[in-house]
Each structure stands twice: as C-alpha cells, then as structure tokens.
Scaffold this active site. Sequence first.
Site, mmCIF file in Angstrom:
data_model
loop_
_atom_site.group_PDB
_atom_site.id
_atom_site.type_symbol
_atom_site.label_atom_id
_atom_site.label_comp_id
_atom_site.label_asym_id
_atom_site.label_seq_id
_atom_site.Cartn_x
_atom_site.Cartn_y
_atom_site.Cartn_z
ATOM 1 C CB SER A 70 -0.802 -0.123 1.372
ATOM 2 O OG SER A 70 -1.357 1.400 1.391
ATOM 3 C CE1 TYR B 46 -3.722 -2.178 5.192
ATOM 4 C CE2 TYR B 46 -3.233 -0.040 4.439
ATOM 5 C CZ TYR B 46 -3.666 -1.070 4.248
ATOM 6 O OH TYR B 46 -3.938 -1.358 2.723
HETATM 7 N N1 LIG Z 1 -8.841 -0.483 -1.045
HETATM 8 C C1 LIG Z 1 -7.640 0.428 -0.966
HETATM 9 O O1 LIG Z 1 -7.613 1.563 -0.898
HETATM 10 C C2 LIG Z 1 -6.277 -0.223 -0.660
HETATM 11 C C3 LIG Z 1 -5.122 0.740 -0.966
HETATM 12 C C4 LIG Z 1 -3.912 0.064 -0.536
HETATM 13 C C5 LIG Z 1 -3.775 -1.380 -0.535
HETATM 14 N N2 LIG Z 1 -4.841 -2.053 -0.528
HETATM 15 C C6 LIG Z 1 -4.641 -3.549 -0.273
HETATM 16 O O2 LIG Z 1 -5.472 -4.259 -1.019
HETATM 17 C C7 LIG Z 1 -5.726 -5.554 -0.724
HETATM 18 C C8 LIG Z 1 -7.317 -5.849 -1.014
HETATM 19 O O3 LIG Z 1 -8.010 -5.026 -0.485
HETATM 20 P P1 LIG Z 1 -9.410 -4.331 -0.764
HETATM 21 O O4 LIG Z 1 -9.350 -2.996 -0.830
HETATM 22 O O5 LIG Z 1 -9.620 -5.182 -2.000
HETATM 23 O O6 LIG Z 1 -10.160 -5.026 0.270
HETATM 24 P P2 LIG Z 1 -11.308 -5.822 0.707
HETATM 25 O O7 LIG Z 1 -12.419 -6.044 -0.545
HETATM 26 O O8 LIG Z 1 -11.744 -6.084 1.916
HETATM 27 O O9 LIG Z 1 -10.525 -7.402 0.141
HETATM 28 C C9 LIG Z 1 -9.813 -8.268 1.077
HETATM 29 C C10 LIG Z 1 -9.649 -9.495 0.528
HETATM 30 O O10 LIG Z 1 -8.691 -10.214 1.442
HETATM 31 C C11 LIG Z 1 -9.202 -11.480 1.917
HETATM 32 N N3 LIG Z 1 -8.882 -11.900 3.160
HETATM 33 C C12 LIG Z 1 -8.962 -11.112 4.282
HETATM 34 N N4 LIG Z 1 -8.238 -11.788 5.296
HETATM 35 C C13 LIG Z 1 -8.066 -13.084 4.779
HETATM 36 C C14 LIG Z 1 -7.549 -14.395 5.141
HETATM 37 N N5 LIG Z 1 -7.218 -14.716 6.578
HETATM 38 N N6 LIG Z 1 -7.349 -15.417 4.167
HETATM 39 C C15 LIG Z 1 -7.567 -15.182 3.129
HETATM 40 N N7 LIG Z 1 -8.170 -14.182 2.502
HETATM 41 C C16 LIG Z 1 -8.543 -13.184 3.380
HETATM 42 C C17 LIG Z 1 -10.797 -11.054 1.931
HETATM 43 O O11 LIG Z 1 -11.459 -12.345 1.914
HETATM 44 P P3 LIG Z 1 -12.428 -13.098 2.663
HETATM 45 O O12 LIG Z 1 -12.662 -12.089 3.748
HETATM 46 O O13 LIG Z 1 -13.401 -13.767 2.290
HETATM 47 O O14 LIG Z 1 -11.381 -14.082 3.421
HETATM 48 C C18 LIG Z 1 -10.835 -10.116 0.602
HETATM 49 O O15 LIG Z 1 -11.134 -11.084 -0.502
HETATM 50 C C19 LIG Z 1 -5.262 -5.680 0.623
HETATM 51 O O16 LIG Z 1 -3.965 -6.042 0.892
HETATM 52 C C20 LIG Z 1 -5.087 -4.242 1.149
HETATM 53 O O17 LIG Z 1 -4.407 -3.989 2.127
HETATM 54 C C21 LIG Z 1 -6.095 -1.458 -0.609
#
Ligand SMILES: NC(=O)c1ccc[n+]([C@@H]2O[C@H](COP(=O)([O-])OP(=O)(O)OC[C@H]3O[C@@H](n4cnc5c(N)ncnc54)[C@H](OP(=O)(O)O)[C@@H]3O)[C@@H](O)[C@H]2O)c1
Length: 255
Positions: A142, A155
Amino acid sequence: MKIPTASDGIAWVTGASSGIGREVAAQLAQAGWVVAVSARRADELESLAAAHPGKILVFPLDITDEVAVRAAVLQIEAAAGRPIVRVILNAGTYLRDTAPDFDIAKFKTQIDVNLLGTANCLAAILPNMLAAKRGQIGIVSSLAGLAGLPGAVTYSTTKAGLLAMAQSLKFDLDRANVGISVILPGFVKTPLTAKNKFPMPFLMEVSDAAKIILRELDKNKFLIAFPGGLAWPLRFLRILPAPLYFALVARTTKW
Ligand SMILES: NC(=O)c1ccc[n+]([C@@H]2O[C@H](COP(=O)([O-])OP(=O)(O)OC[C@H]3O[C@@H](n4cnc5c(N)ncnc54)[C@H](OP(=O)(O)O)[C@@H]3O)[C@@H](O)[C@H]2O)c1
C-alpha cells in the site's frame, strides 16, 4: 526474465472474494488466463467463477493457516494440471488504530493476515518457482507502506514490511529469472475503504486499479505505485527531514 503468459501456466490470486483481488482475477480471466482464486468466503468465489465459466478455479482458504496454504498450492496445481506461473498475493485487512486506542488484538490480526499470511503463501510457491526458474509474484502492499501514516499504526507497519520483503527477495529472484513486483495502491473503492470516514484523495474505481496492476505486471515493473497524484507526493515526503515530514502529513491529513 520472461514474463509468464496464459499459455505457460495458471494464475493464483489471494483475497479474490472482493475488491481489488476479485477485479484482478476477473480481468485476468477475461485476458485468457485460468485463475485459481482464494479467500475465506467460498460463496463469493463461486459467484466470481460463475461469471467466468471455465476460467476460474475456486480454492477457499484462510491464508493464516500455514498447513492449509501449502496443501492448497498442491491442490491447485494438481487440479489445473499446470503450474502456477503468476501469483498475486493480495489478501489483506485494515483495522484503524492510533496511539490512544492501540490494541494488541488488532495488531496481531493485521500481522497475521498481511505479513504472516503473505509469507505462508510465499513459502508455498517459492520452491517451485525457484526450481523451475520461471514465474512472477505480485505482492499487494500500500502507499501506507511508504511511511507511517496517522490512523494506520499497524497497517503501515505491515505494508512497510511487505515492501522491504519484496525488495530483499528481488536480489535472489532476479538470479532465478522469477519476477517480483510490489504493488502500492492509493485509495481504491472497495469494501475495505467503504468504512473510512475521512476524505480519501484521488479515490479510484477498482476496475482502474486492477487495470494498472496488470498492465505494470506485464512489464515486470518492480514498484507499482499509483495513482501518481498521491504516490509521488508520498515518495517525496518520506525523504524529507523528520520535522518536515510530520508537519506536512499532519497538515494535509488535518490530524
Ligand atoms: N482499497 C484500498 O484503497 C487499498 C489501498 C492500498 C492497499 N490495499 C490492499 O489491497 C488488498 C485488497 O484490499 P481491498 O481494498 O480489495 O479490500 P477487500 O475488498 O476487503 O478485500 C480483502 C480480501 O482479502 C481477503 N482476506 C482477508 N483476510 C483473509 C484471510 N485470512 N485469508 C484469506 N483471505 C483473506 C478477503 O476475503 P475473505 O474475507 O473472504 O477471506 C478479501 O477477498 C489488501 O491487501 C489491502 O491492504 C487496498
């Protein structure tokens, strides 16, 4: 390093039940890849598979379970009959924390998923890729991993750890012809950011974020930081003297 294509093997995306991972998996499938998708919510993975007949293999998985991750990688390759040649380690979680509400349970949860969970996946796939001298790994960190940001004590810690991990791995992976990229998104519209109550500058659509990730992976770019409007100021801020860094970040975030 030869960038893997859909004819070389399959892709594996973790955290594919929602948000960035789901969209990356969908776009890979649309581009002709067979994609193994993992997350804990099997129903969400099944609905993704139903939208891309014959292209998505569903492997529900909690990445914090080391033994289950190792077994899943074996099962994925056995079911596909082909190796995993592109992996996007995207599963992650964000729990807001600050000094006054610093909570060891929140700290452990985020370390478990973001750092140890990603490490479990790496441990399961690295030996095959190193032996085959082929493959490509994308680790989703991130922009919050570039520097400690307010409201993200744990985080930022985990995402900075992933950035350092990818940098360190690259020295060895280059020699083995295995690609490695670290992905640093800014704010992307997903369930993870939907709970944020603060203004999110340069908030992006998830389809645009996934497009950038896949476009840059296709070039084997190491640092995939976006959008530029947020990434460049942050990259600049981190090299400033500490007093300037704290003053500027506090002012722009109104902390
Ligand atoms: N959205 C943003 O602005 C942003 C910015 C920078 C970085 N990121 C990073 O991008 C990635 C995806 O985030 P997102 O924004 O798309 O959020 P999201 O929609 O909440 O997706 C998170 C994903 O991680 C999975 N997950 C969480 N815990 C898990 C576990 N213990 N085992 C397996 N899967 C798990 C969730 O699936 P289940 O709950 O079904 O397990 C879900 O599919 C993350 O690493 C986040 O830190 C996001």
